[in-house]
Design a protein around this motif. Sequence first.
Motif, mmCIF file in Angstrom:
data_model
loop_
_atom_site.group_PDB
_atom_site.id
_atom_site.type_symbol
_atom_site.label_atom_id
_atom_site.label_comp_id
_atom_site.label_asym_id
_atom_site.label_seq_id
_atom_site.Cartn_x
_atom_site.Cartn_y
_atom_site.Cartn_z
ATOM 1 N N UNK A 103 -4.233 -1.508 4.496
ATOM 2 C CA UNK A 103 -5.309 -1.981 3.370
ATOM 3 C C UNK A 103 -6.574 -1.608 3.866
ATOM 4 N N UNK A 104 -7.233 -1.765 5.087
ATOM 5 C CA UNK A 104 -8.678 -1.502 5.682
ATOM 6 C C UNK A 104 -8.587 -0.168 5.751
ATOM 7 N N UNK A 105 -7.479 0.694 6.260
ATOM 8 C CA UNK A 105 -7.701 1.972 6.374
ATOM 9 C C UNK A 105 -7.640 3.047 4.990
ATOM 10 N N UNK A 106 -7.137 2.461 3.726
ATOM 11 C CA UNK A 106 -7.209 3.088 2.576
ATOM 12 C C UNK A 106 -8.239 2.355 1.624
ATOM 13 N N UNK A 107 -8.379 0.994 1.567
ATOM 14 C CA UNK A 107 -9.120 0.327 0.617
ATOM 15 C C UNK A 107 -10.009 -0.719 1.064
ATOM 16 N N UNK A 108 -10.837 -0.532 2.159
ATOM 17 C CA UNK A 108 -11.453 -1.907 2.600
ATOM 18 C C UNK A 108 -12.483 -2.586 1.550
ATOM 19 N N UNK A 110 -8.087 0.230 -7.262
ATOM 20 C CA UNK A 110 -7.698 1.386 -7.096
ATOM 21 C C UNK A 110 -6.143 1.680 -6.439
ATOM 22 N N UNK A 111 -5.729 0.585 -5.990
ATOM 23 C CA UNK A 111 -4.391 0.319 -5.287
ATOM 24 C C UNK A 111 -3.584 -0.735 -5.759
ATOM 25 N N UNK A 112 -2.761 -0.588 -7.147
ATOM 26 C CA UNK A 112 -1.973 -1.313 -7.452
ATOM 27 C C UNK A 112 -0.922 -1.819 -6.419
ATOM 28 N N UNK A 113 -0.662 -0.928 -5.391
ATOM 29 C CA UNK A 113 0.550 -1.345 -4.480
ATOM 30 C C UNK A 113 0.108 -2.642 -3.702
ATOM 31 N N UNK A 114 -1.153 -2.549 -3.263
ATOM 32 C CA UNK A 114 -1.713 -3.573 -2.573
ATOM 33 C C UNK A 114 -1.614 -4.780 -3.208
#
Length: 290
Positions: free
Chosen positions: A155-160, A228-232
């Motif tokens: 989560x932090x690496x891609x969308x903090x 931007x990150x529905x998977x999260x």
Amino acid sequence: MEEIVTMYQDFMKKADPRIADYPLMQSPFLVMGILLAYVYFVLSLGPRLMANRKPLNLKKFMVLYNFFLVGLSLYIVYEFLMAGWLTGYTWRCDPVDFSQDPKALRMVSVAWLFVFSKFIELTDTVIFVLRKKNEQVTFLHLFHHSVLPWSWWWGARFGPGGMGSFHAMINSMVHVVMYLYYGLSAAGPAFQKYLWWKKHITAIQLAQFVIVSVHISQYYFMPSCQYQFPIFVHLIWIYGTIFFILFSNFWYQSYTKGKRLPRVAQQAAQHNGSSIHENGTVTNGKVKAN
């Protein structure tokens, strides 16, 4: 194999470059190695090393450690609030700000700090092992401590930041209360009168998962969402549900059936009433430190 490496490299190119130079954030294999070593130590190596040794007396360390985490958790909550949750976020569908704006960079820093704190908290289990409290290394405890650092690294690496950071802020709020309890408990009998609220910690944890799940569920009912990150979103909802079930079972076993209480404490509870604490036993008005 070359194709797999290429796919991995292409995938990692999508990661947020602003956090790449923070400690532990260069590669997922480093954190995976740490977590595998952690699981191996607490389930195998640690108990074998302590098998013929007396439990270590770590009470002074435990007091310092727990109150350090109280302070760290408070700071993390403050930074999340100042980086967005009280300074511009809508508390609904908030996207990740990938700019070089100072507030966006502040969110990157606190997202990393939250991840790093999860690795510090692995010490919880190491303490159990060194004190030969192996019965406290439950599936719930181990799952919680090993899964969260791994998932939040991604989560932090891609969308903090953005909508997905809400549960990290709420989790840090809960940890302020939790580690305050553990610190007081480790401090000894003089603090017995402040330890009446252990059962409420589990209630707060259950409330945490409800709040997080309700917040993230907004995504499914919005006509449009720019996060931007529905998977999260899906993973947070799944984690919230899983942990709510696991902690509900813990509540039932601990406070309804009392299965986690030692046999002596169970017998005492039937006659006098008692409660068990993480770092000591309170029975009939007296504290016996473990």
